[in-house]
Design a protein around this motif. Structure first.
Motif, PDB file in Angstrom:
ATOM      1  N   VAL A  38       0.602   8.358 -14.125  1.00 46.59           N
ATOM      2  CA  VAL A  38       0.390   6.984 -13.687  1.00 46.59           C
ATOM      3  C   VAL A  38      -1.109   6.715 -13.574  1.00 46.59           C
ATOM      4  CG1 VAL A  38       0.697   5.358 -11.767  1.00 46.59           C
ATOM      5  CG2 VAL A  38       2.597   6.808 -12.505  1.00 46.59           C
ATOM      6  N   SER A  39      -1.560   5.626 -14.200  1.00 44.14           N
ATOM      7  CA  SER A  39      -2.977   5.284 -14.137  1.00 44.14           C
ATOM      8  C   SER A  39      -3.241   4.037 -13.298  1.00 44.14           C
ATOM      9  CB  SER A  39      -3.542   5.091 -15.544  1.00 44.14           C
ATOM     10  OG  SER A  39      -2.844   4.083 -16.235  1.00 44.14           O
ATOM     11  N   SER A  40      -2.226   3.205 -13.063  1.00 43.33           N
ATOM     12  CA  SER A  40      -2.424   1.977 -12.290  1.00 43.33           C
ATOM     13  C   SER A  40      -1.105   1.512 -11.699  1.00 43.33           C
ATOM     14  CB  SER A  40      -2.986   0.885 -13.205  1.00 43.33           C
ATOM     15  OG  SER A  40      -3.087  -0.348 -12.530  1.00 43.33           O
ATOM     16  N   VAL A  41      -1.184   1.021 -10.452  1.00 46.50           N
ATOM     17  CA  VAL A  41      -0.011   0.461  -9.787  1.00 46.50           C
ATOM     18  C   VAL A  41      -0.443  -0.797  -9.048  1.00 46.50           C
ATOM     19  CG1 VAL A  41       1.795   0.802  -8.045  1.00 46.50           C
ATOM     20  CG2 VAL A  41       1.018   2.735  -9.428  1.00 46.50           C
ATOM     21  N   LYS A  42       0.329  -1.872  -9.204  1.00 48.00           N
ATOM     22  CA  LYS A  42       0.084  -3.100  -8.452  1.00 48.00           C
ATOM     23  C   LYS A  42       1.415  -3.557  -7.875  1.00 48.00           C
ATOM     24  CE  LYS A  42      -1.483  -7.819  -8.586  1.00 48.00           C
ATOM     25  NZ  LYS A  42      -2.702  -8.115  -7.957  1.00 48.00           N
ATOM     26  N   ALA A  49      12.641   7.850  -6.440  1.00 49.77           N
ATOM     27  CA  ALA A  49      12.338   8.795  -5.355  1.00 49.77           C
ATOM     28  C   ALA A  49      11.010   8.451  -4.682  1.00 49.77           C
ATOM     29  CB  ALA A  49      12.315  10.223  -5.901  1.00 49.77           C
ATOM     30  N   ALA A  50      10.012   8.055  -5.457  1.00 48.08           N
ATOM     31  CA  ALA A  50       8.710   7.694  -4.894  1.00 48.08           C
ATOM     32  C   ALA A  50       8.829   6.437  -4.018  1.00 48.08           C
ATOM     33  CB  ALA A  50       7.694   7.467  -6.011  1.00 48.08           C
ATOM     34  N   VAL A  51       9.555   5.441  -4.509  1.00 46.22           N
ATOM     35  CA  VAL A  51       9.749   4.204  -3.747  1.00 46.22           C
ATOM     36  C   VAL A  51      10.543   4.504  -2.478  1.00 46.22           C
ATOM     37  CG1 VAL A  51      10.877   1.934  -3.781  1.00 46.22           C
ATOM     38  CG2 VAL A  51       9.527   2.693  -5.755  1.00 46.22           C
ATOM     39  N   ASP A  52      11.555   5.370  -2.575  1.00 52.03           N
ATOM     40  CA  ASP A  52      12.352   5.764  -1.426  1.00 52.03           C
ATOM     41  C   ASP A  52      11.481   6.481  -0.394  1.00 52.03           C
ATOM     42  OD1 ASP A  52      15.024   6.142  -0.135  1.00 52.03           O
ATOM     43  OD2 ASP A  52      14.511   8.261  -0.449  1.00 52.03           O
ATOM     44  N   GLU A  53      10.596   7.341  -0.861  1.00 53.06           N
ATOM     45  CA  GLU A  53       9.686   8.073   0.032  1.00 53.06           C
ATOM     46  C   GLU A  53       8.790   7.106   0.806  1.00 53.06           C
ATOM     47  OE1 GLU A  53       8.067  11.257   2.026  1.00 53.06           O
ATOM     48  OE2 GLU A  53       9.800  11.292   0.685  1.00 53.06           O
ATOM     49  N   ALA A  54       8.431   5.991   0.170  1.00 48.12           N
ATOM     50  CA  ALA A  54       7.612   4.970   0.830  1.00 48.12           C
ATOM     51  C   ALA A  54       8.420   4.154   1.841  1.00 48.12           C
ATOM     52  CB  ALA A  54       6.992   4.045  -0.219  1.00 48.12           C
ATOM     53  N   GLY A  55       9.763   4.245   1.760  1.00 47.47           N
ATOM     54  CA  GLY A  55      10.613   3.546   2.705  1.00 47.47           C
ATOM     55  C   GLY A  55      11.247   2.272   2.172  1.00 47.47           C
ATOM     56  N   TYR A  56      11.281   2.140   0.835  1.00 47.64           N
ATOM     57  CA  TYR A  56      11.806   0.930   0.217  1.00 47.64           C
ATOM     58  C   TYR A  56      12.843   1.302  -0.825  1.00 47.64           C
ATOM     59  CZ  TYR A  56       7.821  -0.586   2.756  1.00 47.64           C
ATOM     60  OH  TYR A  56       6.934  -0.787   3.776  1.00 47.64           O
ATOM     61  N   GLU A  57      13.453   0.303  -1.454  1.00 46.59           N
ATOM     62  CA  GLU A  57      14.508   0.561  -2.420  1.00 46.59           C
ATOM     63  C   GLU A  57      14.155   0.013  -3.792  1.00 46.59           C
ATOM     64  OE1 GLU A  57      19.246  -0.379  -3.190  1.00 46.59           O
ATOM     65  OE2 GLU A  57      18.375  -0.801  -1.242  1.00 46.59           O
ATOM     66  N   LEU A  58      14.284   0.855  -4.807  1.00 45.58           N
ATOM     67  CA  LEU A  58      14.085   0.427  -6.177  1.00 45.58           C
ATOM     68  C   LEU A  58      15.365  -0.248  -6.647  1.00 45.58           C
ATOM     69  CD1 LEU A  58      12.289   0.455  -8.742  1.00 45.58           C
ATOM     70  CD2 LEU A  58      13.440   2.578  -9.364  1.00 45.58           C
ATOM     71  N   GLY A  61       8.247  -8.933  -4.918  1.00 45.50           N
ATOM     72  CA  GLY A  61       9.021  -7.698  -4.983  1.00 45.50           C
ATOM     73  C   GLY A  61       8.777  -6.916  -6.262  1.00 45.50           C
ATOM     74  N   GLU A  62       7.732  -7.287  -6.998  1.00 41.66           N
ATOM     75  CA  GLU A  62       7.447  -6.618  -8.271  1.00 41.66           C
ATOM     76  C   GLU A  62       6.370  -5.554  -8.114  1.00 41.66           C
ATOM     77  OE1 GLU A  62       6.604  -9.610 -11.202  1.00 41.66           O
ATOM     78  OE2 GLU A  62       8.725 -10.064 -11.441  1.00 41.66           O
ATOM     79  N   VAL A  63       6.589  -4.453  -8.797  1.00 38.41           N
ATOM     80  CA  VAL A  63       5.623  -3.367  -8.848  1.00 38.41           C
ATOM     81  C   VAL A  63       5.336  -3.100 -10.321  1.00 38.41           C
ATOM     82  CG1 VAL A  63       5.150  -0.961  -8.258  1.00 38.41           C
ATOM     83  CG2 VAL A  63       6.512  -2.386  -6.701  1.00 38.41           C
ATOM     84  N   THR A  64       4.100  -3.346 -10.730  1.00 40.91           N
ATOM     85  CA  THR A  64       3.691  -3.154 -12.121  1.00 40.91           C
ATOM     86  C   THR A  64       2.992  -1.819 -12.226  1.00 40.91           C
ATOM     87  OG1 THR A  64       3.438  -5.536 -12.387  1.00 40.91           O
ATOM     88  CG2 THR A  64       2.378  -4.129 -14.041  1.00 40.91           C
ATOM     89  N   VAL A  65       3.469  -0.977 -13.125  1.00 47.07           N
ATOM     90  CA  VAL A  65       2.943   0.379 -13.281  1.00 47.07           C
ATOM     91  C   VAL A  65       2.464   0.575 -14.713  1.00 47.07           C
ATOM     92  CG1 VAL A  65       3.487   2.848 -13.126  1.00 47.07           C
ATOM     93  CG2 VAL A  65       4.589   1.223 -11.561  1.00 47.07           C
ATOM     94  N   GLY A  67       0.805  -1.218   0.000  1.00 45.19           N
ATOM     95  CA  GLY A  67       0.000   0.000   0.000  1.00 45.19           C
ATOM     96  C   GLY A  67       0.835   1.264   0.000  1.00 45.19           C
ATOM     97  N   ALA A  68       1.917   1.258   0.770  1.00 44.46           N
ATOM     98  CA  ALA A  68       2.781   2.433   0.839  1.00 44.46           C
ATOM     99  C   ALA A  68       3.443   2.705  -0.505  1.00 44.46           C
ATOM    100  CB  ALA A  68       3.850   2.233   1.924  1.00 44.46           C
ATOM    101  N   VAL A  69       3.965   1.651  -1.146  1.00 39.91           N
ATOM    102  CA  VAL A  69       4.600   1.814  -2.455  1.00 39.91           C
ATOM    103  C   VAL A  69       3.566   2.231  -3.490  1.00 39.91           C
ATOM    104  CG1 VAL A  69       5.785   0.588  -4.330  1.00 39.91           C
ATOM    105  CG2 VAL A  69       6.516   0.269  -1.953  1.00 39.91           C
ATOM    106  N   THR A  70       2.400   1.594  -3.468  1.00 41.41           N
ATOM    107  CA  THR A  70       1.342   1.927  -4.419  1.00 41.41           C
ATOM    108  C   THR A  70       0.939   3.390  -4.292  1.00 41.41           C
ATOM    109  OG1 THR A  70       0.499  -0.338  -4.478  1.00 41.41           O
ATOM    110  CG2 THR A  70      -1.036   1.401  -5.104  1.00 41.41           C
ATOM    111  N   ALA A  71       0.768   3.880  -3.088  1.00 38.37           N
ATOM    112  CA  ALA A  71       0.353   5.268  -2.876  1.00 38.37           C
ATOM    113  C   ALA A  71       1.376   6.256  -3.429  1.00 38.37           C
ATOM    114  CB  ALA A  71       0.124   5.521  -1.390  1.00 38.37           C
ATOM    115  N   GLU A  72       2.645   6.023  -3.146  1.00 38.67           N
ATOM    116  CA  GLU A  72       3.684   6.963  -3.595  1.00 38.67           C
ATOM    117  C   GLU A  72       3.855   6.933  -5.110  1.00 38.67           C
ATOM    118  OE1 GLU A  72       5.169   9.336  -1.951  1.00 38.67           O
ATOM    119  OE2 GLU A  72       4.347   8.744  -0.011  1.00 38.67           O
ATOM    120  N   VAL A  73       3.890   5.747  -5.707  1.00 37.56           N
ATOM    121  CA  VAL A  73       4.085   5.651  -7.158  1.00 37.56           C
ATOM    122  C   VAL A  73       2.844   6.157  -7.891  1.00 37.56           C
ATOM    123  CG1 VAL A  73       4.558   4.090  -9.085  1.00 37.56           C
ATOM    124  CG2 VAL A  73       5.799   3.816  -6.929  1.00 37.56           C
ATOM    125  N   SER A  74       1.658   5.915  -7.329  1.00 36.64           N
ATOM    126  CA  SER A  74       0.414   6.386  -7.948  1.00 36.64           C
ATOM    127  C   SER A  74       0.363   7.907  -8.056  1.00 36.64           C
ATOM    128  CB  SER A  74      -0.805   5.910  -7.153  1.00 36.64           C
ATOM    129  OG  SER A  74      -0.947   4.518  -7.263  1.00 36.64           O
TER     130      SER A  74
END
Length: 99
Positions: A59-63, A86-95, A69-73, A47-54
C-alpha cells in the motif's frame, strides 16, 4: 484518478503512463481501489482506518473520508479483500465491500 464505474478499480495512472501529469504533479502508479467502510464518523475514525490499511504490504496511499464512508487505496497490486477487511476490523470498523 477516476475509478471505472463497473469495478471501481483501475490500473495505471491518470496520465497514460507518463511520469508527470499535465499540471506538473507526479503521476500515481499502481492500482486504485475504493472501498466502502461503515461506522466512520470523524477525523479520528479516518485516521484509525488509514493507519491500519496503510500497514498492509504494497500500500502506497490511503485516503479515508468519514462523510462518504469511502476509503481510497493505491497499492502496487490488487489487495486481498480479506486482508483489507481484517485491517478495517482491527481499526474498529466494518468493510462493506467495494464502493
Amino acid at each position: 484518478m477516476t475509478a471505472e464505474t463497473d469495478t471501481q478499480t483501475t490500473t495505471g495512472s491518470c496520465c497514460g503512463g507518463s511520469s508527470a501529469c499535465a499540471d506538473g504533479t507526479a503521476a500515481a502508479a499502481g492500482v486504485t481501489t475504493v472501498y466502502r467502510v461503515t461506522g466512520m464518523t470523524c477525523g479520528h475514525c479516518e485516521g484509525a482506518v488509514t493507519a491500519e490499511v496503510s500497514a498492509l504490504p504494497g500500500v502506497s496511499s490511503v485516503k479515508a473520508v468519514a462523510a462518504t464512508g469511502e476509503v481510497t487505496v493505491i497499492s502496487e497490486a490488487p489487495l486481498d479483500l480479506e486482508a483489507v477487511r481484517a485491517a478495517v476490523d482491527e481499526a474498529g470498523y466494518e468493510l462493506a465491500g467495494l464502493a
